[in-house]
Structures are given as C-alpha cells and as structure tokens.
Design an enzyme around this catalytic site. Structure first.
Site, mmCIF file in Angstrom:
data_model
loop_
_atom_site.group_PDB
_atom_site.id
_atom_site.type_symbol
_atom_site.label_atom_id
_atom_site.label_comp_id
_atom_site.label_asym_id
_atom_site.label_seq_id
_atom_site.Cartn_x
_atom_site.Cartn_y
_atom_site.Cartn_z
ATOM 1 N N GLU A 45 0.787 -1.196 -0.167
ATOM 2 C CA GLU A 45 0.325 -0.268 0.058
ATOM 3 C C GLU A 45 1.023 1.320 0.171
ATOM 4 O O GLU A 45 2.271 1.274 0.766
ATOM 5 C CB GLU A 45 -0.496 -0.223 1.028
ATOM 6 C CG GLU A 45 -1.801 0.912 0.922
ATOM 7 C CD GLU A 45 -2.848 1.201 2.694
ATOM 8 O OE1 GLU A 45 -3.806 1.790 2.603
ATOM 9 O OE2 GLU A 45 -2.962 0.003 3.388
ATOM 10 N N LYS A 114 -8.865 3.369 -2.727
ATOM 11 C CA LYS A 114 -9.734 2.478 -1.663
ATOM 12 C C LYS A 114 -10.964 2.687 -0.668
ATOM 13 O O LYS A 114 -11.579 3.597 -1.101
ATOM 14 C CB LYS A 114 -8.451 2.813 -0.357
ATOM 15 C CG LYS A 114 -8.825 1.547 0.539
ATOM 16 C CD LYS A 114 -7.555 2.306 1.790
ATOM 17 C CE LYS A 114 -7.651 1.341 2.974
ATOM 18 N NZ LYS A 114 -5.792 1.467 3.796
ATOM 19 N N CYS A 175 -4.968 -3.007 2.121
ATOM 20 C CA CYS A 175 -5.169 -3.260 3.169
ATOM 21 C C CYS A 175 -6.852 -3.713 4.189
ATOM 22 O O CYS A 175 -7.210 -4.731 4.617
ATOM 23 C CB CYS A 175 -4.328 -2.660 4.048
ATOM 24 S SG CYS A 175 -4.035 -2.333 5.368
ATOM 25 N N PRO A 355 21.527 3.196 29.030
ATOM 26 C CA PRO A 355 21.457 3.542 30.633
ATOM 27 C C PRO A 355 20.815 2.155 30.400
ATOM 28 O O PRO A 355 20.011 1.734 30.860
ATOM 29 C CB PRO A 355 20.599 4.718 31.008
ATOM 30 C CG PRO A 355 19.983 5.160 29.473
ATOM 31 C CD PRO A 355 20.213 4.823 28.362
ATOM 32 N N LEU A 356 22.345 1.408 31.419
ATOM 33 C CA LEU A 356 21.893 -0.187 31.772
ATOM 34 C C LEU A 356 21.936 -0.138 33.315
ATOM 35 O O LEU A 356 22.965 -0.186 33.809
ATOM 36 C CB LEU A 356 23.379 -1.106 31.133
ATOM 37 C CG LEU A 356 23.114 -2.382 31.274
ATOM 38 C CD1 LEU A 356 22.113 -3.067 30.853
ATOM 39 C CD2 LEU A 356 24.073 -2.893 30.753
ATOM 40 N N SER A 357 20.778 -0.419 33.641
ATOM 41 C CA SER A 357 20.914 -0.447 35.662
ATOM 42 C C SER A 357 21.219 -1.973 36.433
ATOM 43 O O SER A 357 21.165 -2.551 37.330
ATOM 44 C CB SER A 357 19.013 -0.017 35.630
ATOM 45 O OG SER A 357 18.589 -1.289 34.938
ATOM 46 N N GLY A 358 21.263 -3.328 34.431
ATOM 47 C CA GLY A 358 21.227 -4.340 35.264
ATOM 48 C C GLY A 358 19.593 -4.928 36.001
ATOM 49 O O GLY A 358 20.078 -6.407 36.660
ATOM 50 N N ASP A 361 14.283 -4.724 32.441
ATOM 51 C CA ASP A 361 13.662 -3.350 31.454
ATOM 52 C C ASP A 361 15.019 -3.287 30.756
ATOM 53 O O ASP A 361 15.095 -3.421 28.675
ATOM 54 C CB ASP A 361 13.587 -2.511 31.822
ATOM 55 C CG ASP A 361 11.922 -2.704 31.734
ATOM 56 O OD1 ASP A 361 11.420 -3.999 32.113
ATOM 57 O OD2 ASP A 361 11.210 -2.011 32.951
#
Length: 707
Positions: A45, A114, A175, A355-358, A361
């Site tokens: 589409e 459409k 669609c 930002p890796l917090s442990g 998430d």
C-alpha cells in the site's frame, strides 16, 4: 493449455518521502518477479511515497512526486510484459484517494481507490483520504500530461472495477478492506473473480500474525479462489514496524509464505497455481453457486494479455504449506531489532547509548540490540551487500567486516551504569557481566557529585535540606530526592551519547535508548524527563510479563547467562537509601500493584474500553476466587487514581516500538485527556454502591448459614 498462472507478491522496506529509494526498490521487485517467470506483480500500500507520510499527504508535492515515479515505472523496460500493481495517492476531482494503479506495457489499465479506511488505533486515514463509496461504479480519470505523453491515454478507468484478462479475472483490495465485515472480495469472488490481491501496510503487534493468516485462509476457504497479500516491511518513519508476511493462499491453503522479520529490503514471493483448481472448488459448493447467480456484476476492464501460457502441462504448481509462526519471545527478539536497525542506518548515527541498570527492562533493550547485531552478522555472512555497506557507513570504516555479534556490539553499543550511593553492588555486577557477554563498550560514571551540586543550589536558595523518608523526611522530600537522581541520569546519558565517541577519537554521535515498559508507562511509574526520556524505546510497547519471557529466551538462544541473576532479582529503581547494603525499595511495592495486575488493567482499559465501573464489574468475576468485592474496588480505584494523576507523562513518552494492543502512547494510539478529576467522584460512588450491595448480600448469606 493455458490454465496455470505464476504470480508475485512483495514485501518492500519503503521509507516515507524517499521517492528515489522507493522507486529503486519497486523496480528491483519487478525485476525479480520477472526472473521468477511471474506475469503479475503486487506491491504494498502507498509504496511509491511510503505509507507513513501522514500530513505530508496534504501537500501537492507528494502527489506530484508520486506521479513522477509512476512515469519512471511506465517508461522502464523492467515493466514490460508483466502486469504491475503499485500503490500511490491520487487526486480525482479535487478529492484525495489512496489508490492502486495497475498498468501493463506503458498503459494504465485501472486506478482503483480504497473503499474502506483504517481509522482507529494507529491509523488516521480519514484525515488524509476519502473512501470511494460508489460501489460497482467507474468513471474517467484525466491523466496528468506527463503521464499522457508516455501512455498515449487521456483518460483511464477510475473506480470499483476488476480486470478481465484472456484467461482469468483479477480484482484488488487494499489493506483494511480485507478486515471489514463486508469485504469487497466476497462479491468479487461470487462474480467470478479468481485472483484477488491486497496491497497492504499492516503493522506488527505481538501475536497478530495468527489473525492475519487465519483471515486470509478463511477468505479463500469459504469462497474459493487465489488471494495474494503484499505488505510493507520495516520502519516507515515512525513508531510502527511493518512486518512483511507476504503470502499466497488458494482454496483455504497457504502455498507461499514470506518472512515476517528480515533485514532484506526487497522480498519477492511467487507461486504457480492452477486456475482449474479454483473453478472446480467453487463449482462444488452449492450455496456459493446460488449466491453467485444473484450477485450484481462488477465492471470489467478488458486486458489483451494472459497470465498463463499455452504450454504449461509440465509446469509444477505450488503445494500447500504449514505456516510457521514465531513465538512472542521470538517476535520481541526480531521485530524491535529490525526497527532499530532501520532507524540507525537511516538516521546516519554511529550507534546507541543505553543506560544499563542491571534490571530486566534495560537488560531486555541490551538483548534487542544484541539480537540486531546477530541479524546483521547473519545477513553479512549471507552476502547481503546492502547490509554490509550500511554497517560500514555506521562505523565509518570502509574495510570493516563484523566477525561476531559481540564484535559489532562493541562498535555500535555503549552501555552506561550510572551509579549512586543508593545503587547496590549486585546491580553493578549484573550490568557489568551482561555488558561483557554482549560485548558492549561499558561505562560506569558516578552521579553523586552531580546530585549534591543540584541539591546545594536548592539549599542555598531555600535554606532547607530535604531528606529521604528513611532518614525522617516526608513523602514529598523522598519523591523529589528520587526524581533528581533519575533526571540527572538523563542529562548524563545525553552528554555521553554526544561526546563519548569523541573522547575515544571516533566520529559521530549515539542515539539514546530508553527502557520503560508498557506497564510502567500505563501506571506512570517513571519520572518525567528521567532516563526513560530518550531518542527511541524498543520495549515501550511490551509488557513486563512478555519481557521476562524474552529474557529467558535470550538466555537459551544467545547463551547470555548473565541474565539469570537479572531474572531472579526483584525489579527496583534503586533511588532510595540501601539497608545494610541491600535494596529495600521494589517497584511493585512502590506502585501498589503487581505487573501482572497492570497488564489486566491495561487490556480492560484500552482493548475492552472499560472505565472504572465497568472494570470493577469485570474484575469481580475474573478475581472472584482471590479478592472480595471491597478488595477489587480498592484495586480499581488505586489504579485509576494513579493512572489519571500520571497521565500527563504520556505526552512526553519516548517514541516506542508499537507492540501491544493496550499501549498508552497518546501520540496517536491512545487519545485521552491528560488533565483528569482524579477523584472520579461519580464513578467511584457507583462502585461503592455495588460493593455495599454485594457485601450486604454476603453478610445476609452468612447469617442465614449460622441460623
């Protein structure tokens, strides 16, 4: 003999307003279709301009450039001797339509507008387009002069019609028409249309593929016939990921399946089918024949062309196959990864900062990036030159060849554990261990100095020193001290995203990735403009429950054993003081509800359209074995209070991959106020009345039992 046809349907990774790139991908798909001996080619589409143009559809430029691309297609030798079906916007009598333009050998056969618009959830088609409402009617469309000079036509048919070739009859849907209760394919099939096609732009949601496949199978099972679905793929320029799944179905069976997630920009699916199989299947269904004898006929545009050849006895036909579905965990691994890849390569940035917090998430986001690196390495190993060129452009090294996902991760992913005095050693170690396993470039800045500097400004101005609740402070002080830490992490994340590559002597900047899940956003359990504020969030539309399943999948699939400790740890923001070096704060205690409960609230609120009273009534039955009416009432009230208090945060959510039907993203999917009367006086009073009635009856029953 002339009864077998070879047809092609495509999944294309188009990009809104990328007319040159879109043209090249369309031409490539036509070229591949012809190489596979197809005589008909179907595309997605609005493939010429891209589906996600949004308010750019208002601009005359968009239609002008779409016709310019159409002119290039008509002139190209690639489009000779094959019926080409492309999607583009068309202005007819000063009304804008979403159309299919079908052409053959420099002649436009039909422009089919459409008739049913997608206008809910993520879609606003009625904002830009008008549905064609004149069923079975066709009128003349006056072609632009640039097209007239190529085709020699002044007018072409425009409207609700089908194509009659020498050997079969072909009709088209667009669609949403497939999903409508009165789909055009029903009457088309009854009127003898044997091949029905659908150029689509259908986005990915977890577990949605089952609905799409079942719908198309049932379509051809009830009425017989051949059904082709084409679909967009990739990130068209917004929150949606179009997930391909091109397919061909005949008489209730799937005979060809395209990929759902892929880094290949152009995918062409072909099938060879026997028209006599359709005719015999239909003729044996008595009820269908009776209905067909009464149907109002479609206008047929005659086409001097055959989709079959006379000498096809030895041409093998496509056999039925069993559709191979991805599990939800695989969908999370693949969909957001492909979406991130499109955004990264098209934004011309040099990678991501996370930002890796442990926690679960942010670790899930890290795993999505790792999955993306795995897909890229797999594509490069399969000699996908386009992907290799893109990778080299991202890392700005014309000789680079990724040797492993970890090697690529080291080049494009920077993880950052921003420790404070409230951070535990456990989360520090978990983040570090995961970074080592995926290969990211890992940083561990401390934020305490910045926090103290900010608080000193407040102290100098006010003469007050706020304290945490654990140190005798009030709730307001406690919350403010948490928010300062969270917001400083956002500032630091963006600082390192802009300058960390510079500090390493490398070119470019990084996109900041957020990691708030759909349940936290719904509850508002995040600080406005904290480190959930980012450039992109690949898990913002995914529930905590599904994320935990994805983490387990990543342990098994990618052998990331660092995730085992993350899975077993309770979710925590780590913004309050530790107790004996251990975390005392947990997310579910802070929220006053579990993540499992949040998923239920979210589905009732959005999917089932339940307000407070309706939600209470439904949960009474759902939770009758675990909660009293009063407990259900308290839970519903607490959810709606906190939801409405925090609804304003949804206006600033980081753009997130849409994956869940109860996403609270108010950009377009969840259109609700952000200023509420949070007391919900009338609604809660109705609930209280029901509780009083139910509890009174319950007490009466108990007395009767005692008597």
């Amino acid at each position: 003999m002339g009864r077998k046809v070879t047809v092609a349907t495509c999944a294309l990774n188009q990009w809104a307003l990328d007319f040159e790139g879109n043209l090249n991908r369309i031409l490539q798909s036509i070229r591949i279709a012809k190489e596979k001996k197809a005589r008909y080619r179907l595309g997605p589409e609005l493939e010429i301009c891209g589906y996600g143009c949004s308010d750019h559809f208002y601009e005359s430029d968009t239609i002008l450039h779409s016709f310019q691309v159409l002119a290039k297609l008509l002139e190209s030798p690639e489009t000779t001797d094959i019926v080409c079906d492309v999607g583009m916007p068309v202005m007819h009598k000063n009304v804008r339509y979403n159309c299919r333009v079908i052409f053959l050998n420099r002649k436009i056969l039909l422009i089919r507008p459409k008739m049913v618009m997608a206008n809910e959830g993520n879609y606003r088609e009625l904002r830009w387009f008008t549905p064609w409402s004149r069923i079975r009617e066709v009128e003349d469309f006056f072609l632009p002069r640039t097209i007239q000079s190529i085709t020699g036509q002044v007018t072409v048919p425009f409207g609700d019609a089908v194509l009659a070739t020498k050997d079969t009859c072909l009709g088209t849907e667009i669609c949403e028409e497939l999903w409508a209760p009165n789909s055009p394919h029903i009457d088309m099939g009854l009127d003898g249309v044997e091949i029905i096609t659908n150029g689509s732009a259908s986005h990915h949601e977890l577990r949605k593929a089952y609905l799409r496949v079942d719908l198309i199978k049932s379509t051809t099972a009830k009425n017989g016939g051949i059904y082709l679905l084409s679909n967009m793929k990739g990130c068209d320029g917004d929150r949606l990921y179009f997930d391909g799944c091109a397919m061909v179905s005949v008489n209730g069976d799937i005979v060809a399946q395209g990929s759902q997630f892929s880094l290949t920009d152009v995918e062409v699916l072909t099938a060879t089918l026997d028209l006599e199989d359709v005719r015999s299947y239909r003729a044996q269904i008595s009820s269908r024949c009776i209905s067909a004898s009464r149907v109002r006929p479609f206008h047929r545009v005659r086409v001097d062309f055959s989709l079959s050849s006379f000498d096809d006895l030895d041409l093998p036909t496509s056999d039925p196959i069993q559709w191979k579905y991805h599990t939800p965990e695989e969908e999370i691994s693949l969909g957001p990864a492909c979406w991130l890849w499109d955004y990264l390569r098209r934004s011309k940035q040099s990678g991501f900062l996370l930002p890796l917090s442990g926690g679960v998430d942010s670790s899930a986001v890290a795993c999505v990036v790792y999955s993306m690196c795995t897909l890229v390495c797999r594509a490069v190993a399969a000699d996908n030159g386009d992907v290799l060129t893109e990778v080299r452009g991202i890392v700005q090294d014309d000789t680079y060849l990724p040797t492993s996902p970890q090697d690529l991760c080291r080049r494009i992913l920077t993880t950052c554990y921003m420790a404070s005095e409230n951070s535990s050693q456990d989360t520090h170690d978990r983040a570090k261990y995961l970074a080592q396993q995926i290969g990211s470039y890992h940083l561990t800045p401390k934020i305490d100095g910045a926090v103290k500097a900010i608080m000193s400004i407040f102290q100098v101005v006010t003469g007050k020193v706020p304290k945490f609740r654990a140190h005798g402070g009030s709730g307001r002080e406690n919350l403010a001290l948490q928010n300062v830490q969270a917001r400083i992490r956002m500032v630091i994340a963006y600082l390192f995203a802009q300058l960390s590559l510079w500090a390493r002597g490398l070119e470019g900047g990084l996109l900041v990735l957020g990691s708030a899940n759909v349940d936290e956003s719904l509850r508002g359990y995040l600080t406005k403009y904290d480190c959930s504020s980012a450039d992109l969030n690949p898990i913002g539309g995914i529930s905590k429950t599904d994320l935990r399943g994805f983490i387990q999948y990543s342990i098994d699939k990618f052998r990331l054993h660092a995730l085992q400790g993350i899975m077993s740890a309770p979710p925590t923001a780590e913004l309050e003081p530790l107790t004996d070096g251990k975390v005392s704060q947990t997310d579910e205690d802070d929220m006053g509800m579990t993540y499992a409960e949040l998923s239920v609230y979210g589905k009732l609120r959005k999917v089932l359209k339940a307000g407070p009273y309706s939600m209470f009534c439904k949960l009474l039955l759902m939770w009758k074995n675990r909660c009293t009416p009063k407990q259900v009432s308290d839970k519903v009230k607490h959810f709606f209070r906190t939801y409405s208090i925090n609804r304003h945060k949804m206006t600033t959510l980081t753009p997130s991959y849409h994956a869940e039907s109860y996403s609270p993203d108010d950009n377009r999917f969840d259109l609700r106020p952000f200023l509420y009367n949070v007391a919900w006086n009338w609604q809660f009073r109705c609930i209280d009345n029901e509780v009083s009635h139910l509890e009174g009856n319950r007490n009466t029953d108990i007395l009767e039992e005692i008597d």
